[in-house]
Design an enzyme around this catalytic site. Structure first.
Site, PDB file in Angstrom:
ATOM      1  N   THR A 282      43.577   6.536  50.483  1.00  0.00           N
ATOM      2  CA  THR A 282      42.711   7.473  49.764  1.00  0.00           C
ATOM      3  C   THR A 282      42.400   6.901  48.393  1.00  0.00           C
ATOM      4  O   THR A 282      43.297   6.388  47.714  1.00  0.00           O
ATOM      5  CB  THR A 282      43.379   8.856  49.617  1.00  0.00           C
ATOM      6  OG1 THR A 282      43.558   9.420  50.910  1.00  0.00           O
ATOM      7  CG2 THR A 282      42.511   9.793  48.784  1.00  0.00           C
ATOM      8  N   PHE A 284      41.284   7.623  44.592  1.00  0.00           N
ATOM      9  CA  PHE A 284      41.317   8.671  43.583  1.00  0.00           C
ATOM     10  C   PHE A 284      40.537   8.204  42.361  1.00  0.00           C
ATOM     11  O   PHE A 284      40.615   7.030  41.968  1.00  0.00           O
ATOM     12  CB  PHE A 284      42.754   8.990  43.171  1.00  0.00           C
ATOM     13  CG  PHE A 284      43.572   9.643  44.250  1.00  0.00           C
ATOM     14  CD1 PHE A 284      43.752  11.021  44.275  1.00  0.00           C
ATOM     15  CD2 PHE A 284      44.162   8.884  45.252  1.00  0.00           C
ATOM     16  CE1 PHE A 284      44.506  11.635  45.272  1.00  0.00           C
ATOM     17  CE2 PHE A 284      44.913   9.482  46.250  1.00  0.00           C
ATOM     18  CZ  PHE A 284      45.082  10.855  46.262  1.00  0.00           C
TER      19      PHE A 284
END
Length: 381
Positions: A282, A284
């Site tokens: 992921t 960020f």
């Protein structure tokens, strides 16, 4: 019939003429740019370009008419990109970028007041800990709470997930990006391992309910589909799910979350790494109200609204191509209250100090109805 080598010799001769004529054309665009700069005229002259394309359509033989239009559209894009070096349609933005490069410290801060969504043990917290050595964290129940905390000056930075390698874009975050004034100052890529967490003594066979964030649920779809008699519940955060399981009285409750969440809330890991793909990452974003550009920034995020008519997006993409700037991400989100109009997000791979980058941001507004510069940054892996 001539053989292939003879045909290629004739093509080379034509190419030499084309190159000479192209050089002459670019020199003339320098004169046009100087004229416009002296009189404060914009680079883009839509009426002139429409008339030019109409002439090309009229003059080109039918068999090559469409190709000729593509060629002349590209020539005009290159011409505008060259003129933008003289006539900046967005001089204030260019100056703001240059000022931020001068005024931003050489080192990314080690400590700061940082906003995250969720609770202790959330992946956003892990990302913040990777970005900052000693972050003073404030947790908010929603992504919008993070944007508001930064916008209102409660926190200097906010950390938000915006893209996953398995489940794709975090749409909520992208929609909020269009509603708030902020800048991306750094991004971080975090390997995400989702684990099935439950109270001590709970086995997989005893699990009846699983709680987690929608992204985690999507990323563990195969594992969840293999379970029988289990109800899946969506909550606002993976760490919130772990806390609910720890605080609740349902012995069959479990959560999809991080190993850190298991430690924080005293849960056991019933199954490790249950995500569908092992390489699950992921990204960020670290956002700030102020524009900060730290040394080494080589990626930039932009957003734009283009006219809802044929060729509008092509003109924007052609600008990247004409400046030889690599476009690494293109995302679209529908605009509220505007039927079939979209806000486009672009990530480009180009050092902020490169002259072609300054030409790009100084000229994109002439091919967009609306244009926003979201920041230049580097990414930690």
């Amino acid at each position: 019939m001539a053989d292939l080598s003879q045909i290629r010799e004739r093509i080379d001769a034509v190419d030499s003429q084309l190159l000479d004529l192209f050089s002459q054309r670019m020199a003339l665009t320098d004169e046009v740019a100087a004229y416009k700069a002296e009189r404060g005229l914009p680079v883009l002259d839509r009426a002139r370009e429409r008339a030019k394309i109409a002439e090309v359509c009229e003059a080109a033989p039918e068999g090559v008419r469409d190709y000729a239009v593509v060629l002349f559209n590209l020539l005009m894009e290159v011409s505008r990109a060259n003129q933008s070096a003289y006539v900046s349609g967005n001089a204030d933005l260019v100056e703001a970028i240059e000022r931020a490069r001068r005024d931003t410290p050489d080192l990314f801060p080690r400590t700061a007041f940082v906003a995250c969504q969720g609770v202790e043990g959330a992946y956003s917290q892990l990302a913040a800990d990777k970005l900052f050595k000693h972050a003073d964290l404030s947790f908010f129940s929603t992504f919008e709470g993070v944007f508001k905390a930064v916008d209102q000056g409660f926190c200097q930075y906010g950390v938000l997930p915006f893209e996953n390698s398995t489940a794709g874009t975090v749409n909520q975050v992208y929609d909020l990006m269009g509603a708030y004034d902020f800048h991306i100052v750094r991004t971080v890529r975090l390997k995400v391992d989702h684990n099935l967490l439950a109270k001590p003594g709970c086995t997989l066979e005893a699990v009846t309910d699983i709680y987690s964030h929608q992204q985690a649920i999507d990323q563990c779809a195969d594992f969840l589909a293999s379970l029988e008699g289990v109800t899946v519940h969506m909550v606002e955060n993976t760490a919130v799910a772990a806390k609910m399981v720890a605080d609740g009285d349902n012995p069959g409750a479990a959560a999809l979350g991080s190993r850190s969440a298991a430690e924080v809330y005293g849960l056991e890991i019933v199954r490790r790494a249950v995500q569908d793909l092992g390489g699950n990452y992921t990204r960020f974003a670290c956002i700030s109200k102020n524009l900060e550009i730290y040394p080494g920034a080589d990626r930039t995020s932009l957003s734009a609204v283009v006219a809802n008519r044929p060729g509008s997006l092509y003109k924007v993409l052609a600008r990247f191509y004409s400046l030889d700037i690599n476009l690494v991400k293109l995302e679209s989100r529908p605009l509220p209250d505007r039927d079939f109009d979209y806000l486009f997000y672009f990530d480009v791979d180009c050092p902020v100090a490169a002259p072609e980058f300054i030409r790009l941001v100084g000229s994109l507004d002439d091919v967009c109805e609306e244009f926003r510069y979201l920041g230049s940054y580097s990414e930690e892996v």
